[in-house]
Design an enzyme around this catalytic site. Structure first.
Site, PDB file in Angstrom:
ATOM      1  N   LYS A  50       0.855  -1.190   0.000  1.00 58.52           N
ATOM      2  CA  LYS A  50       0.000   0.000   0.000  1.00 58.52           C
ATOM      3  C   LYS A  50       0.884   1.230   0.000  1.00 58.52           C
ATOM      4  O   LYS A  50       2.030   1.171   0.454  1.00 58.52           O
ATOM      5  CB  LYS A  50      -0.880   0.013   1.269  1.00 58.52           C
ATOM      6  CG  LYS A  50      -2.123   0.851   1.134  1.00 58.52           C
ATOM      7  CD  LYS A  50      -3.244   0.067   0.471  1.00 58.52           C
ATOM      8  CE  LYS A  50      -4.478   0.895   0.278  1.00 58.52           C
ATOM      9  NZ  LYS A  50      -5.632   0.059  -0.081  1.00 58.52           N
ATOM     10  N   ASP A  57      -6.879   4.368  -4.601  1.00 61.08           N
ATOM     11  CA  ASP A  57      -7.577   4.217  -3.323  1.00 61.08           C
ATOM     12  C   ASP A  57      -8.210   5.598  -3.101  1.00 61.08           C
ATOM     13  O   ASP A  57      -8.435   6.334  -4.081  1.00 61.08           O
ATOM     14  CB  ASP A  57      -6.582   3.827  -2.211  1.00 61.08           C
ATOM     15  CG  ASP A  57      -7.271   3.283  -0.957  1.00 61.08           C
ATOM     16  OD1 ASP A  57      -7.630   2.104  -0.934  1.00 61.08           O
ATOM     17  OD2 ASP A  57      -7.472   4.061   0.005  1.00 61.08           O
TER      18      ASP A  57
HETATM   19  N1  GLU Z   1      -7.319   0.237  -3.008  1.00 55.01           N
HETATM   20  C1  GLU Z   1      -8.044  -0.956  -3.311  1.00 55.01           C
HETATM   21  C2  GLU Z   1      -8.085  -1.846  -2.091  1.00 55.01           C
HETATM   22  O1  GLU Z   1      -8.134  -1.349  -0.973  1.00 55.01           O
HETATM   23  C3  GLU Z   1      -7.583  -1.633  -4.585  1.00 55.01           C
HETATM   24  C4  GLU Z   1      -6.148  -2.038  -4.641  1.00 55.01           C
HETATM   25  C5  GLU Z   1      -5.688  -2.534  -6.001  1.00 55.01           C
HETATM   26  O2  GLU Z   1      -6.479  -2.647  -6.921  1.00 55.01           O
HETATM   27  O3  GLU Z   1      -4.490  -2.822  -6.101  1.00 55.01           O
HETATM   28  O4  GLU Z   1      -8.135  -3.041  -2.167  1.00 55.01           O
END
Ligand code: GLU
Length: 459
Positions: free
Chosen positions: A139, A179
């Site tokens: 992340k 996100d």
């Molecule tokens: N931000 C999204 C999550 O919390 C998607 C992450 C992604 O597609 O890599 O899962």
């Protein structure tokens, strides 16, 4: 810091090790309450799995799982439209690459700090494992606040952010996506800068791209659609479906909008949406086109909704969307937005199911209140896994230079969500916690990562 319950669900034999690991976590990661909360939630679920698999307590496996493989913090200098230089902080936490390249979104929001990114990366590791696909957990993001910034400012920020981030990325290494505060617009700016720096058109390095330059159909919709498909499965286990159910949704970003869309398609009556200023309640049912116009096209505030919708809607500037009586609730805004008082109100108003569209929106005490009252509770790492699952499908298309039709992606997504639901449900049963999706999701995600880590040695 939110109150966390003790390890009272753990069989005595595993209390000491889990307690020691948790207190080490507190000690090693001071001032990171969200990270502590997410670690605590997983640890409190693990005791039955450790009894069945004593090998999972060996080779420091849990300790290794809690320590990110790599944490990158960097300066992001950029100039605003007046020429003033501003400095933000950028983060990428590469948490676990046992099952695949680090995969997880970037969040641009003033609340972002290292602890928040670590909590999100830790959650992501288990979420991604639950998809059954080959994606590790990561992340990132920045404390940059896009609110009120011009498109040019956002572009300059993204370009500066990518100047540092690019060296850590790669389709086989680390693959960010969006996100909160990062949508396909920002992914576009990031992708353009990556391409320029590296001289490579490498679409598998970012997901959530535009359809014409390597993006996948249905990626935009996937998190919201998937959340509702998960909720549908939860209701099905109680002999019900979504038709005619009264549903409250918080948030009005990507997850909320496409949760509302799918819930309406399946016959539910969705009556709320919110942003950080307040919420709207529309007894006629949320007008999706109007909501999309205000939030996606105009990037405006939810307070604009009632006057343009007419008599059925009203705006509530203070208070809490969870005061509105509902059969099911989908918290889809941000972490810790649904506390124990809100949970008690939902219970008193007869809620049957709560499914987390956001990451960790329900506090530990609130989860306890809901579960004690017999409410079906779906944790974010399972419920909202559809977004990252569709990202993995985007990566698959990119590596095969393929473009799938919307229906094909949606069909795969539905199958994945059904599989995740059943895995959580069956794992909870298997470990003596029938109906407890928190235990089911944590153990199922943990087991997949743990088995991979054991097989790959002490790394
Ligand atoms: N931000 C999204 C999550 O919390 C998607 C992450 C992604 O597609 O890599 O899962």
């Amino acid at each position: 810091m939110p109150h966390v319950t003790p390890f009272d669900s753990s069989p005595a034999s595993h209390l000491p090790i889990l307690q020691r690991i948790y207190s080490d976590t507190l000690h090693r990661n001071p001032g990171e309450p969200e990270f502590h909360q997410s670690v605590h939630e997983v640890l409190t679920s693990l005791a039955p799995a450790l009894s069945a698999h004593p090998e999972f307590t060996e080779t420091g496996l849990i300790e290794r799982m809690i320590e990110p493989e790599r944490q990158i913090i960097f300066r992001v200098p950029w100039q605003d439209d007046s020429g003033k230089t501003l400095v933000n902080r950028g983060f990428r936490v590469e948490f676990n690459s046992t099952l695949g390249p680090y995969k997880g979104g970037l969040r641009f929001h003033p609340s972002v700090n290292l602890g928040v990114v670590k909590f999100l990366g830790f959650e992501q590791t288990f979420k991604n494992a639950l998809t059954g696909l080959n994606i590790g957990g990561g992340k990132g993001g920045s404390d940059f606040n896009p609110r009120g910034r011009s498109v040019e400012e956002v572009m300059r920020f993204c370009q500066s952010f990518m100047i540092e981030l690019h060296r850590h990325l790669g389709e086989h290494t680390d693959v960010p996506a969006g996100d909160i505060g990062v949508s396909s617009r920002e992914i576009g700016f990031l992708f353009g800068q990556y391409r320029r720096i590296t001289n490579r058109w490498e679409p598998g390095v970012l997901t959530g791209k535009g359809r014409e330059w390597g993006g996948s159909e249905a990626r935009t919709q996937a998190t919201g659609y998937g959340s509702v498909l998960f909720l549908e499965q939860m209701l099905k286990m109680r002999g019900e479906d979504l038709d005619g159910q009264r549903i409250t949704v918080s948030g009005s970003g990507n997850v909320a909008i496409y949760s509302i869309a799918k819930a309406q398609e399946l016959g539910a009556h969705v009556i709320t949406a919110s942003d950080s200023d307040g919420y709207v309640i529309d007894e006629k049912g949320i007008n999706l086109e109007l909501l999309k116009q205000i939030k996606e096209v105009e990037r405006g505030r939810i307070s604009a909704y009632p006057s343009r919708q007419g008599g059925s809607a009203r705006y509530v500037p203070t208070g809490c969307v969870w005061n509105v009586p509902a059969d099911a609730a989908l918290p889809s805004a941000t972490q810790n937005e649904l506390d124990s008082a809100a949970a008690a109100t939902l219970v008193n108003n007869g809620v049957k199911a709560v499914a987390e569209g956001a990451n960790m929106p329900t506090t530990p005490d609130a989860i306890h209140v809901l579960q004690q009252a017999g409410v079906a509770f779906g944790p974010g790492k399972a419920v909202n896994a559809g977004g990252v699952a569709a990202s993995a499908l985007e990566m698959q298309q990119n590596s095969g230079r393929e473009i799938w039709a919307f229906d094909q992606v949606e069909e795969e997504l539905a199958a994945i969500m059904c599989r995740i639901h059943n895995t959580c449900y069956e794992t909870a049963n298997q470990y003596g916690a029938p109906g407890d999706y928190v235990v089911g999701a944590n153990i199922a995600g943990f087991e997949r990562v743990a088995a991979g880590m054991l097989a790959q040695g002490i790394v």
